[in-house]
Design a protein around this motif. Structure first.
Motif, PDB file in Angstrom:
ATOM      1  N   PRO A   1       0.811  -1.221   0.000  1.00 38.22           N
ATOM      2  CA  PRO A   1       0.000   0.000   0.000  1.00 38.22           C
ATOM      3  C   PRO A   1       0.848   1.276   0.000  1.00 38.22           C
ATOM      4  N   ASP A   2       1.956   1.239   0.720  1.00 39.92           N
ATOM      5  CA  ASP A   2       2.846   2.402   0.784  1.00 39.92           C
ATOM      6  C   ASP A   2       4.291   1.910   0.637  1.00 39.92           C
TER       7      ASP A   2
ATOM      8  N   VAL B   1       8.276  -0.184   7.563  1.00 42.48           N
ATOM      9  CA  VAL B   1       7.361  -0.560   6.484  1.00 42.48           C
ATOM     10  C   VAL B   1       6.294  -1.469   7.086  1.00 42.48           C
TER      11      VAL B   1
END
Length: 317
Positions: A231-232, A275
Motif C-alpha cells: 500500500p505504501d 514498512v
C-alpha cells in the motif's frame, strides 16, 4: 566441528537451523532513536519484537542474523534477552552499515584501529556484554560509489576477517570492483563475503551479480517483501515477480549454493516508522511458498536457508 558466535555463546553451526541471514532487531541512523516523533520506550520495542521472533521460531526459524552495525542502534544486552525469551539464536555484527553511518570517533580512526576494534568484538566481546560478534558489516555510502572512508572500513574488515575467521556481510553490492580488489589485497577468500541487497529495486540493474559470482563471491537476495504492490512501498521496492525471477535465475541456473536470502525486516524501527506489515516471517509466508510454486525442490530450499548460511557463518581460521 564448525562454530558460530551467537549473542548467548558460540554454538556448533549444525545447530543454527533455518537462517534469516540479513535482518534487524532495531535499525536507525545515528541518533535517530532520540527523535521525538518516533521514539519508543524499551517496553514498546519489546512488545513489537517478541511476537515476530516467536512467530519466526514457530514457523521453523532457527537463527536471526542482526545486520545492525555500530552506531545504528545495536543493543546486544537486549538481543541476549530476546534470544533467551524466544529460543531464536541471534548473531550480532561488528562493523558499519556504511562509512556515512560511522560517527567521527570511528570515521577519523586508522585502518589498524578499526581492525583491532572489530577483532576485539569478535574474540573478546561487544562492550561489556560478553557477547561476541559473528559477522562483520561493511557498506557503500549514499551515492552508489565507495568513498575513501568506505574503503578504509572494508580494508579493516578484511584484516579482521582473515585474523578471526568470521565472514563479511555487505550493505549493497554496487561498486563491487574496488571492494573485491581490497579483499584480494588482504588475502580474504571471496566466499567469505556475502554481497548484500543484490535484489533491491534501486540498484539491482547496476549490480554486477554474475561477475561477483564468477569472482567467487556470494550474493545476498535479502530485500524480499519490499514490493511495489505494498500500500505504501518504500523507495527501494521492486515488483514481487521481478525479484523472484532474478533470484530464480541463479537458483535454477546451477548456482543455488552461491545465493542466500532474507527479508531485511526491522522488528522495531528506530527513528522512522518502518514498512508496515513487513517482517522476517515473509520468508515463510511468501518466499518459500513462491519457491515451491516455481518448482524449487526441498533439497535446494534447505541448501539456501540452512546449509549455505551455516557454511558462511562458520568461523574459518
Amino acid at each position: 566441528m564448525s562454530k558460530v558466535n551467537t549473542v548467548l555463546g558460540t554454538i556448533p553451526a549444525e545447530e543454527l537451523g533455518l537462517v534469516a541471514i540479513h535482518e534487524h532487531i532495531g535499525y536507525g541512523m545515528p541518533g535517530s532513536e532520540l527523535d521525538t516523533t518516533w521514539w519508543k520506550t524499551p517496553e514498546q520495542r519489546y512488545e513489537e519484537t517478541v511476537p515476530k521472533l516467536r512467530a519466526f521460531h514457530e514457523n521453523g526459524g532457527g537463527t536471526f542474523v542482526d545486520a545492525t552495525g555500530i552506531c545504528n542502534g545495536r543493543d546486544v544486552d537486549y538481543y541476549k534477552s530476546l534470544s533467551a525469551k524466544t529460543g531464536v539464536h541471534i548473531v550480532a555484527c561488528t562493523g558499519f552499515v556504511g562509512g556515512d553511518t560511522a560517527l567521527p570517533h570511528f570515521a577519523n580512526a586508522s585502518v589498524e584501529y578499526l581492525a583491532a576494534q572489530f577483532v576485539h568484538e569478535i574474540t573478546v566481546g561487544i562492550g561489556g556484554t560478553g557477547a561476541k560478534a559473528g559477522v562483520i558489516k561493511v557498506g557503500v555510502s549514499r551515492g552508489g560509489r565507495m568513498t575513501d572512508l568506505d574503503k578504509k572500513i572494508y580494508r579493516a574488515a578484511a584484516r579482521a576477517a582473515v585474523q578471526t575467521g568470521v565472514p563479511i556481510l555487505t550493505h549493497l553490492a554496487i561498486d563491487a570492483e574496488p571492494a573485491i580488489a581490497i579483499f584480494r589485497e588482504e588475502g580474504l577468500p571471496l566466499d567469505r563475503v556475502l554481497f548484500g541487497h543484490v535484489d533491491d529495486g534501486v540498484n539491482a540493474e547496476k549490480t554486477q551479480d554474475t561477475w561477483i559470482v564468477e569472482q567467487g563471491g556470494r550474493l545476498g537476495f535479502d530485500t524480499f517483501g519490499y514490493e511495489t504492490e505494498l500500500p505504501d512501498p518504500p523507495f527501494w521496492a521492486r515488483p514481487r515477480n521481478k525479484r523472484l525471477e532474478h533470484f530464480l535465475r541463479f537458483v535454477q541456473g546451477g548456482q543455488a549454493d552461491r545465493v542466500l536470502a532474507s527479508a531485511d525486516a526491522n522488528c522495531s524501527p528506530l527513528g522512522w516508522p518502518g514498512v508496515k506489515g513487513h517482517t522476517v516471517n515473509y520468508i515463510f509466508e511468501q518466499l518459500i511458498p513462491d519457491l515451491r510454486k516455481a518448482g524449487v525442490d526441498e533439497e535446494t530450499i534447505t541448501k539456501i536457508f540452512v546449509e549455505s548460511p551455516a557454511d558462511f557463518l562458520s568461523i574459518k581460521n
